[in-house]
Motif scaffolding. Sequence first.
Motif, PDB file in Angstrom:
ATOM      1  N   CYS A 226       0.805  -1.228   0.000  1.00 18.48           N
ATOM      2  CA  CYS A 226       0.000   0.000   0.000  1.00 18.48           C
ATOM      3  C   CYS A 226       0.835   1.273   0.000  1.00 18.48           C
ATOM      4  O   CYS A 226       0.334   2.335  -0.402  1.00 18.48           O
ATOM      5  N   SER A 227       2.070   1.202   0.436  1.00 17.13           N
ATOM      6  CA  SER A 227       2.907   2.402   0.456  1.00 17.13           C
ATOM      7  C   SER A 227       3.856   2.421  -0.728  1.00 17.13           C
ATOM      8  O   SER A 227       3.682   3.199  -1.675  1.00 17.13           O
ATOM      9  N   TRP A 228       4.843   1.553  -0.719  1.00 17.18           N
ATOM     10  CA  TRP A 228       5.839   1.554  -1.780  1.00 17.18           C
ATOM     11  C   TRP A 228       5.273   1.029  -3.091  1.00 17.18           C
ATOM     12  O   TRP A 228       5.631   1.511  -4.164  1.00 17.18           O
ATOM     13  N   GLY A 229       4.384   0.037  -3.034  1.00 18.10           N
ATOM     14  CA  GLY A 229       3.744  -0.465  -4.251  1.00 18.10           C
ATOM     15  C   GLY A 229       2.910   0.611  -4.908  1.00 18.10           C
ATOM     16  O   GLY A 229       2.987   0.844  -6.120  1.00 18.10           O
ATOM     17  N   ASN A 230       2.102   1.291  -4.121  1.00 15.51           N
ATOM     18  CA  ASN A 230       1.288   2.388  -4.628  1.00 15.51           C
ATOM     19  C   ASN A 230       2.162   3.493  -5.209  1.00 15.51           C
ATOM     20  O   ASN A 230       1.891   4.018  -6.301  1.00 15.51           O
ATOM     21  N   ASP A 231       3.222   3.849  -4.506  1.00 16.55           N
ATOM     22  CA  ASP A 231       4.115   4.927  -4.942  1.00 16.55           C
ATOM     23  C   ASP A 231       4.759   4.594  -6.286  1.00 16.55           C
ATOM     24  O   ASP A 231       4.817   5.428  -7.192  1.00 16.55           O
TER      25      ASP A 231
ATOM     26  N   LEU B 234      -9.654  -4.986  -1.544  1.00 13.46           N
ATOM     27  CA  LEU B 234     -10.183  -3.860  -0.768  1.00 13.46           C
ATOM     28  C   LEU B 234      -9.113  -3.275   0.151  1.00 13.46           C
ATOM     29  O   LEU B 234      -8.923  -2.045   0.198  1.00 13.46           O
ATOM     30  N   ILE B 235      -8.409  -4.128   0.865  1.00 10.24           N
ATOM     31  CA  ILE B 235      -7.364  -3.651   1.774  1.00 10.24           C
ATOM     32  C   ILE B 235      -6.280  -2.905   1.011  1.00 10.24           C
ATOM     33  O   ILE B 235      -5.816  -1.832   1.423  1.00 10.24           O
ATOM     34  N   GLY B 236      -5.874  -3.460  -0.142  1.00 10.71           N
ATOM     35  CA  GLY B 236      -4.832  -2.814  -0.936  1.00 10.71           C
ATOM     36  C   GLY B 236      -5.244  -1.445  -1.435  1.00 10.71           C
ATOM     37  O   GLY B 236      -4.482  -0.474  -1.340  1.00 10.71           O
ATOM     38  N   ALA B 237      -6.461  -1.338  -1.963  1.00  8.51           N
ATOM     39  CA  ALA B 237      -6.938  -0.067  -2.513  1.00  8.51           C
ATOM     40  C   ALA B 237      -7.177   0.970  -1.423  1.00  8.51           C
ATOM     41  O   ALA B 237      -6.772   2.134  -1.549  1.00  8.51           O
ATOM     42  N   VAL B 238      -7.841   0.548  -0.345  1.00  9.95           N
ATOM     43  CA  VAL B 238      -8.116   1.482   0.762  1.00  9.95           C
ATOM     44  C   VAL B 238      -6.814   1.921   1.425  1.00  9.95           C
ATOM     45  O   VAL B 238      -6.633   3.096   1.759  1.00  9.95           O
ATOM     46  N   GLY B 239      -5.877   0.984   1.600  1.00 10.50           N
ATOM     47  CA  GLY B 239      -4.607   1.320   2.228  1.00 10.50           C
ATOM     48  C   GLY B 239      -3.748   2.253   1.402  1.00 10.50           C
ATOM     49  O   GLY B 239      -2.881   2.956   1.936  1.00 10.50           O
ATOM     50  N   ALA B 240      -3.992   2.301   0.087  1.00  7.91           N
ATOM     51  CA  ALA B 240      -3.211   3.188  -0.779  1.00  7.91           C
ATOM     52  C   ALA B 240      -3.595   4.654  -0.603  1.00  7.91           C
ATOM     53  O   ALA B 240      -2.782   5.550  -0.864  1.00  7.91           O
ATOM     54  N   ILE B 241      -4.813   4.903  -0.159  1.00  5.43           N
ATOM     55  CA  ILE B 241      -5.281   6.289  -0.011  1.00  5.43           C
ATOM     56  C   ILE B 241      -4.492   7.049   1.060  1.00  5.43           C
ATOM     57  O   ILE B 241      -4.000   8.157   0.797  1.00  5.43           O
ATOM     58  N   PRO B 242      -4.325   6.500   2.279  1.00  2.78           N
ATOM     59  CA  PRO B 242      -3.489   7.208   3.252  1.00  2.78           C
ATOM     60  C   PRO B 242      -2.027   7.315   2.823  1.00  2.78           C
ATOM     61  O   PRO B 242      -1.316   8.219   3.279  1.00  2.78           O
ATOM     62  N   ALA B 243      -1.568   6.415   1.941  1.00  3.09           N
ATOM     63  CA  ALA B 243      -0.198   6.523   1.431  1.00  3.09           C
ATOM     64  C   ALA B 243      -0.024   7.831   0.668  1.00  3.09           C
ATOM     65  O   ALA B 243       0.993   8.530   0.811  1.00  3.09           O
ATOM     66  N   VAL B 244      -1.023   8.185  -0.138  1.00  2.00           N
ATOM     67  CA  VAL B 244      -0.996   9.436  -0.892  1.00  2.00           C
ATOM     68  C   VAL B 244      -1.035  10.630   0.053  1.00  2.00           C
ATOM     69  O   VAL B 244      -0.273  11.590  -0.091  1.00  2.00           O
TER      70      VAL B 244
ATOM     71  N   SER C 290       4.924   7.761   3.527  1.00  2.00           N
ATOM     72  CA  SER C 290       3.677   7.036   3.265  1.00  2.00           C
ATOM     73  C   SER C 290       3.491   5.860   4.219  1.00  2.00           C
ATOM     74  O   SER C 290       2.368   5.561   4.636  1.00  2.00           O
ATOM     75  N   VAL C 291       4.598   5.217   4.613  1.00  9.36           N
ATOM     76  CA  VAL C 291       4.522   4.098   5.562  1.00  9.36           C
ATOM     77  C   VAL C 291       3.932   4.567   6.882  1.00  9.36           C
ATOM     78  O   VAL C 291       3.127   3.862   7.503  1.00  9.36           O
ATOM     79  N   ILE C 292       4.310   5.760   7.317  1.00 10.43           N
ATOM     80  CA  ILE C 292       3.820   6.308   8.579  1.00 10.43           C
ATOM     81  C   ILE C 292       2.293   6.383   8.591  1.00 10.43           C
ATOM     82  O   ILE C 292       1.647   6.084   9.600  1.00 10.43           O
ATOM     83  N   PHE C 293       1.697   6.745   7.469  1.00 12.64           N
ATOM     84  CA  PHE C 293       0.235   6.854   7.391  1.00 12.64           C
ATOM     85  C   PHE C 293      -0.422   5.500   7.156  1.00 12.64           C
ATOM     86  O   PHE C 293      -1.521   5.239   7.661  1.00 12.64           O
TER      87      PHE C 293
END
Length: 268
Positions: free
Chosen positions: A138-143, A204-214, A248-251
């Motif tokens: 969700c952090s580095w993958g999304n980035d 769902l977890i992957g997509a939702v978790g990507a939002i706080p990464a941004v 992004s990991v922090i969030f």
Amino acid sequence: MQKRIISGIVIVIVSCIVLYFGGYVTGAVMLGLSLIGEFELMRVYQLEKSEMGWLVYISTVLYYVLLMFADRSLILPFMIIFLLLVLAMYVITFPKFTDHEMQHTFLAFFYVAVMLSYVYQLRQMKNGLILVLLIAICSWGNDTLAYFTGVTIGKHKMSPKLSPKKSVEGLIGGIVGAGLLGGLFGLLFGRKFVPNHYVLWFVLIGAVGAIPAVIGDLTASAIKRNNKIKDYGKLIPGHGGVLDRFDSVIFVAPIIYYLVYAIIQRYM
């Protein structure tokens, strides 16, 4: 770019080793990263060597000691005590510190130490070695996927004043990509955690978790722009400081922890 790629590979390798051992090793490393990140943030506000700075560092060590060795029911009272100590120092030393500096002190502890500690807390869960991969997805993958999507088809600026290089297409690509990576995670490991619809749950977890990464990435950028600095530090060649690389990991870490707790833990 070459330096950035090499540093990124080293970070991934070291992260894998640290998370593999778990326990005190992961806790100690998260403590170290928290202290460095707090120092970087307090330096932005010119508080890194002040009494407020030392209060943050000492409180962070005590917080991790409680996490690793004590009853976790003590965590909330400890946080209240920390807030009271910050307020007490503000009043006792008045007018040495402003109310804004008091708020920055509170922010440094919670934004860096408390939120980053959820990496350790997720690793400590049953099957945490596997579940902690969701933070990376969700952090580095999304980035990574947002970057390549933006470079390839990005046309519409997402936040021109805050981050001119980021695009709406990159935002969507990162979230969709993290969702797909979450689905792949579910395909490989999901049956171990959720009996039914496990691929969809992890999408769902992957997509939702990507939002706080941004949001985490943009938050770190906003603080830098407000204070007219390029990077938080120079610890990681090509990346900057701890807050530059782990913003992004922090969030993401606390969000993934509670998503896992809500969706998966009831089956474990």
